[in-house]
Design a protein around this motif. Structure first.
Motif, PDB file in Angstrom:
ATOM      1  N   GLY A  53       0.793  -1.227   0.000  1.00 18.80           N
ATOM      2  CA  GLY A  53       0.000   0.000   0.000  1.00 18.80           C
ATOM      3  C   GLY A  53       0.818   1.264   0.000  1.00 18.80           C
ATOM      4  O   GLY A  53       0.308   2.330   0.331  1.00 18.80           O
ATOM      5  N   THR A  54       2.079   1.186  -0.397  1.00 18.38           N
ATOM      6  CA  THR A  54       2.933   2.362  -0.397  1.00 18.38           C
ATOM      7  C   THR A  54       3.205   2.905  -1.795  1.00 18.38           C
ATOM      8  O   THR A  54       3.714   4.011  -1.926  1.00 18.38           O
ATOM      9  CB  THR A  54       4.284   2.049   0.278  1.00 18.38           C
ATOM     10  OG1 THR A  54       4.887   0.927  -0.392  1.00 18.38           O
ATOM     11  CG2 THR A  54       4.090   1.728   1.751  1.00 18.38           C
ATOM     12  N   ALA A  55       2.866   2.151  -2.828  1.00 20.86           N
ATOM     13  CA  ALA A  55       3.115   2.602  -4.200  1.00 20.86           C
ATOM     14  C   ALA A  55       2.121   3.694  -4.580  1.00 20.86           C
ATOM     15  O   ALA A  55       0.959   3.655  -4.187  1.00 20.86           O
ATOM     16  CB  ALA A  55       3.002   1.431  -5.170  1.00 20.86           C
ATOM     17  N   ARG A  56       2.593   4.667  -5.346  1.00 17.93           N
ATOM     18  CA  ARG A  56       1.706   5.731  -5.820  1.00 17.93           C
ATOM     19  C   ARG A  56       0.702   5.150  -6.815  1.00 17.93           C
ATOM     20  O   ARG A  56       0.995   4.188  -7.528  1.00 17.93           O
ATOM     21  CB  ARG A  56       2.510   6.838  -6.505  1.00 17.93           C
ATOM     22  CG  ARG A  56       3.360   7.626  -5.558  1.00 17.93           C
ATOM     23  CD  ARG A  56       4.059   8.793  -6.214  1.00 17.93           C
ATOM     24  NE  ARG A  56       4.023   8.791  -7.680  1.00 17.93           N
ATOM     25  CZ  ARG A  56       4.918   9.421  -8.429  1.00 17.93           C
ATOM     26  NH1 ARG A  56       5.901  10.078  -7.888  1.00 17.93           N
ATOM     27  NH2 ARG A  56       4.817   9.392  -9.742  1.00 17.93           N
ATOM     28  N   LEU A  57      -0.458   5.761  -6.863  1.00 22.51           N
ATOM     29  CA  LEU A  57      -1.523   5.272  -7.729  1.00 22.51           C
ATOM     30  C   LEU A  57      -1.107   5.269  -9.198  1.00 22.51           C
ATOM     31  O   LEU A  57      -1.431   4.340  -9.935  1.00 22.51           O
ATOM     32  CB  LEU A  57      -2.791   6.095  -7.531  1.00 22.51           C
ATOM     33  CG  LEU A  57      -4.009   5.652  -8.325  1.00 22.51           C
ATOM     34  CD1 LEU A  57      -4.374   4.208  -8.025  1.00 22.51           C
ATOM     35  CD2 LEU A  57      -5.182   6.565  -8.036  1.00 22.51           C
ATOM     36  N   ASP A  58      -0.368   6.281  -9.639  1.00 23.42           N
ATOM     37  CA  ASP A  58       0.050   6.306 -11.044  1.00 23.42           C
ATOM     38  C   ASP A  58       0.968   5.135 -11.370  1.00 23.42           C
ATOM     39  O   ASP A  58       0.903   4.573 -12.462  1.00 23.42           O
ATOM     40  CB  ASP A  58       0.685   7.645 -11.420  1.00 23.42           C
ATOM     41  CG  ASP A  58       1.927   7.992 -10.624  1.00 23.42           C
ATOM     42  OD1 ASP A  58       2.067   7.550  -9.471  1.00 23.42           O
ATOM     43  OD2 ASP A  58       2.773   8.740 -11.155  1.00 23.42           O
ATOM     44  N   ASN A  59       1.787   4.728 -10.414  1.00 18.08           N
ATOM     45  CA  ASN A  59       2.654   3.570 -10.629  1.00 18.08           C
ATOM     46  C   ASN A  59       1.855   2.271 -10.660  1.00 18.08           C
ATOM     47  O   ASN A  59       2.127   1.385 -11.466  1.00 18.08           O
ATOM     48  CB  ASN A  59       3.747   3.501  -9.564  1.00 18.08           C
ATOM     49  CG  ASN A  59       4.768   4.608  -9.727  1.00 18.08           C
ATOM     50  OD1 ASN A  59       4.990   5.104 -10.829  1.00 18.08           O
ATOM     51  ND2 ASN A  59       5.381   5.007  -8.633  1.00 18.08           N
TER      52      ASN A  59
END
Length: 107
Positions: A53-59
């Motif tokens: 849950g730490t990845a950015r949404l765009d990634n």
């Protein structure tokens, strides 16, 4: 910074990550190749697949796009695909849309 998350959110993140990893493996794509094609680091992909849950949404969306799943995720979040969403949209939409014109002063 540590974030407090509900048990359900943690479970959903893990399931989502596992689904991404399974989709990658089903398609026969290595983690290295997927991260390269998505334009993310290997660490970011690992974070997604582990459901941290730490990845950015765009990634996350870039990874899903490479796997051919971004459209399905966008569609799944469209409120107009639900009865409730359609009901509320119909209630709040104006009957007519008018262009507002600036008032002209009379000289």
């Amino acid at each position: 910074m540590s974030k407090l998350r509900s048990v359900r959110t943690e479970r959903d993140l893990r399931a989502f990550g596992a689904n991404v990893a399974r989709m990658r493996k089903i398609q026969g794509v290595t983690a290295e190749l997927l991260s390269e094609r998505a334009g993310v680091t290997r660490a970011t992909l690992r974070s997604v697949e582990r459901g941290e849950g730490t990845a950015r949404l765009d990634n996350v969306m870039a990874v899903l796009r490479v796997l051919g799943q971004s459209d399905a995720v966008v569609q799944a979040t469209d409120p107009m695909t639900t009865d409730l969403g359609r009901l509320h949209a119909d209630e709040s939409l104006p009957q007519r849309v008018r262009v507002r014109r600036p008032h002209q002063e009379i000289q």
